[in-house]
Design a protein around this motif. Structure first.
Motif, short mmCIF file in Angstrom:
data_model
loop_
_atom_site.label_atom_id
_atom_site.label_comp_id
_atom_site.label_asym_id
_atom_site.label_seq_id
_atom_site.Cartn_x
_atom_site.Cartn_y
_atom_site.Cartn_z
N GLY A 44 105.32 92.68 -22.44
CA GLY A 44 106.66 92.19 -22.78
C GLY A 44 107.36 93.00 -23.85
O GLY A 44 108.42 92.59 -24.34
N ARG A 45 106.80 94.16 -24.19
CA ARG A 45 107.40 95.00 -25.23
C ARG A 45 108.36 96.01 -24.61
O ARG A 45 108.05 96.64 -23.61
CB ARG A 45 106.32 95.73 -26.02
CG ARG A 45 105.37 94.80 -26.76
CD ARG A 45 104.19 95.55 -27.32
NE ARG A 45 103.39 96.16 -26.25
CZ ARG A 45 102.12 96.54 -26.39
NH1 ARG A 45 101.51 96.38 -27.55
NH2 ARG A 45 101.48 97.08 -25.39
N THR A 46 109.52 96.19 -25.23
CA THR A 46 110.50 97.16 -24.76
C THR A 46 110.02 98.57 -25.09
O THR A 46 109.56 98.85 -26.21
CB THR A 46 111.86 96.93 -25.43
OG1 THR A 46 112.34 95.62 -25.08
CG2 THR A 46 112.87 97.97 -24.97
N VAL A 47 110.09 99.47 -24.10
CA VAL A 47 109.76 100.88 -24.31
C VAL A 47 111.01 101.56 -24.84
O VAL A 47 111.98 101.77 -24.10
CB VAL A 47 109.28 101.55 -23.01
CG1 VAL A 47 108.94 103.01 -23.26
CG2 VAL A 47 108.08 100.79 -22.44
N ASP A 48 111.03 101.90 -26.12
CA ASP A 48 112.21 102.47 -26.74
C ASP A 48 112.49 103.88 -26.22
O ASP A 48 111.57 104.68 -26.03
CB ASP A 48 112.05 102.52 -28.26
CG ASP A 48 111.99 101.13 -28.89
OD1 ASP A 48 112.64 100.22 -28.33
OD2 ASP A 48 111.29 100.97 -29.91
N GLY A 49 113.77 104.18 -26.03
CA GLY A 49 114.18 105.52 -25.65
C GLY A 49 113.72 105.98 -24.29
O GLY A 49 113.65 107.18 -24.03
N ALA A 50 113.43 105.03 -23.40
CA ALA A 50 112.92 105.41 -22.08
C ALA A 50 113.99 106.11 -21.25
O ALA A 50 113.69 107.05 -20.49
CB ALA A 50 112.41 104.18 -21.34
N ASP A 71 114.23 109.89 -19.71
CA ASP A 71 114.43 111.05 -20.57
C ASP A 71 113.58 112.22 -20.07
O ASP A 71 112.35 112.17 -20.14
CB ASP A 71 114.04 110.70 -22.00
CG ASP A 71 114.39 111.79 -23.00
OD1 ASP A 71 114.52 112.96 -22.59
OD2 ASP A 71 114.50 111.48 -24.20
N PRO A 72 114.19 113.30 -19.54
CA PRO A 72 113.40 114.41 -18.98
C PRO A 72 112.46 115.04 -20.00
O PRO A 72 111.38 115.52 -19.65
CB PRO A 72 114.47 115.41 -18.52
CG PRO A 72 115.70 114.58 -18.31
CD PRO A 72 115.63 113.52 -19.36
N GLY A 73 112.86 115.06 -21.27
CA GLY A 73 112.00 115.63 -22.30
C GLY A 73 110.72 114.87 -22.50
O GLY A 73 109.71 115.42 -22.93
N ARG A 74 110.74 113.57 -22.14
CA ARG A 74 109.53 112.76 -22.25
C ARG A 74 108.75 112.75 -20.94
O ARG A 74 107.54 112.55 -20.94
CB ARG A 74 109.90 111.33 -22.65
CG ARG A 74 110.57 111.23 -24.03
CD ARG A 74 110.89 109.80 -24.40
NE ARG A 74 109.68 108.99 -24.51
CZ ARG A 74 109.67 107.69 -24.76
NH1 ARG A 74 110.82 107.04 -24.91
NH2 ARG A 74 108.53 107.04 -24.85
N VAL A 75 109.46 112.97 -19.83
CA VAL A 75 108.80 112.99 -18.53
C VAL A 75 107.99 114.27 -18.33
O VAL A 75 106.87 114.24 -17.80
CB VAL A 75 109.84 112.83 -17.39
CG1 VAL A 75 109.22 113.09 -16.03
CG2 VAL A 75 110.46 111.43 -17.43
N LYS A 76 108.55 115.40 -18.75
CA LYS A 76 107.86 116.68 -18.57
C LYS A 76 106.73 116.83 -19.58
O LYS A 76 106.80 116.34 -20.71
CB LYS A 76 108.85 117.84 -18.70
CG LYS A 76 109.94 117.85 -17.64
CD LYS A 76 110.78 119.10 -17.68
CE LYS A 76 109.98 120.30 -17.19
NZ LYS A 76 110.81 121.51 -17.06
N GLN A 77 105.70 117.54 -19.17
CA GLN A 77 104.54 117.74 -20.04
C GLN A 77 104.85 118.70 -21.19
O GLN A 77 105.59 119.66 -21.03
CB GLN A 77 103.37 118.31 -19.22
CG GLN A 77 102.79 117.35 -18.20
CD GLN A 77 101.65 117.97 -17.43
OE1 GLN A 77 101.79 119.07 -16.89
NE2 GLN A 77 100.53 117.29 -17.35
N ASP A 78 104.25 118.42 -22.34
CA ASP A 78 104.26 119.33 -23.49
C ASP A 78 105.66 119.66 -24.00
O ASP A 78 105.89 120.73 -24.57
CB ASP A 78 103.53 120.63 -23.15
CG ASP A 78 102.08 120.40 -22.78
OD1 ASP A 78 101.42 119.58 -23.46
OD2 ASP A 78 101.60 121.03 -21.82
N VAL A 79 106.63 118.73 -23.81
CA VAL A 79 107.97 118.97 -24.34
C VAL A 79 108.17 118.20 -25.64
O VAL A 79 108.42 118.78 -26.68
CB VAL A 79 109.05 118.60 -23.31
CG1 VAL A 79 110.45 118.75 -23.91
CG2 VAL A 79 108.93 119.47 -22.07
#
Length: 239
Positions: A44-50, A71-79
């Motif tokens: 039930g916790r909101t994922v911030d900045g998703a 957020d593509p920067g969070r989706v891509k690896q090692d960004v």
């Protein structure tokens, strides 16, 4: 405005899913915004900045479909973190996307980081003289919006054919029904260079590839098929 659909559909989605499409029953531009969506984990916790905040929402011309990007920067690896540490979706866990009073539930599967390969698609061919649909099935869930304008049928003279496109709710099947009966002969299924799966992978190019590693250029593709009499039809999934 009321939400009538979301894509990808409810079910399992890859951990590196890139975007969501939220469709409303009437124009919602100016009344609904990306910031109104919440990604909530199983506790039930909101994922911030998703979701990506561009400062301007991405609406279809008719104002009924909102495109929301993870957020593509969070989706891509090692960004933004080592490996997948910053990813808003984690494999093996469940999440809920909340849009107003609507809740859409997803189970997250491992990330999909391989290019789209049309040679893996299944074709169920129509019979000559009929107006049966050509049915294509995919090995993964494709971007449902792009499926509507990135695939086309060309005859052996190079002429694009007119017809009606239907995409299955799962994004794994595409049907094309001609406006006129099929003539016997050779045809081409033309795949546009912008076609993507739900993780942003294209033909010959994965969205998330090793930095500095040569990758095939994103390009279109062509699948050849023939229409003739007495074709044995195979179920290609609902559209």
């Amino acid at each position: 405005p009321q939400v009538v659909a979301i894509s990808p559909t409810e079910g399992a989605i890859p951990a590196n899913t890139l975007r969501l499409y939220v469709t409303f029953d009437r124009p919602a531009r100016g009344m609904v915004a990306t910031r109104d969506l919440r990604l909530v984990d199983a506790e039930g916790r909101t994922v911030d900045g998703a979701f990506m905040d561009f400062g301007q929402d991405l609406w279809s011309p008719d104002g009924r479909r909102l495109t929301v990007l993870f957020d593509p920067g969070r989706v891509k690896q090692d960004v933004e973190g080592d490996g997948d540490s910053a990813a808003p979706l984690r494999p093996g866990l469940s999440y809920t996307v909340e849009v107003g009073r609507k809740h859409f539930h997803y189970r997250v599967t491992p990330a999909l980081r391989t290019p789209v390969n049309p040679q893996t698609w299944g074709l169920a061919l129509p019979n000559a003289g009929s107006r049966e649909a050509l049915k294509i099935t995919f090995d993964r869930e494709m971007d449902a919006a792009l499926l509507r304008d990135q695939l086309g049928i060309v005859d052996d003279q190079g002429g694009f054919q007119s017809g009606r496109v239907t995409v299955s709710a799962s994004g794994r099947a595409w049907c094309w029904r001609p406006n006129h009966g099929w003539l016997p002969g050779a045809y081409r299924l033309v795949v546009g260079s912008s076609l993507e799966d739900v993780s942003g992978n294209r033909v010959g190019e994965a969205l998330d590839h090793d930095v500095g590693k040569p990758d095939a250029l994103s390009q279109g593709s062509v699948l050849l098929f023939k229409v003739g009499p007495r074709v044995v039809r195979q179920d290609a999934g609902a559209c």
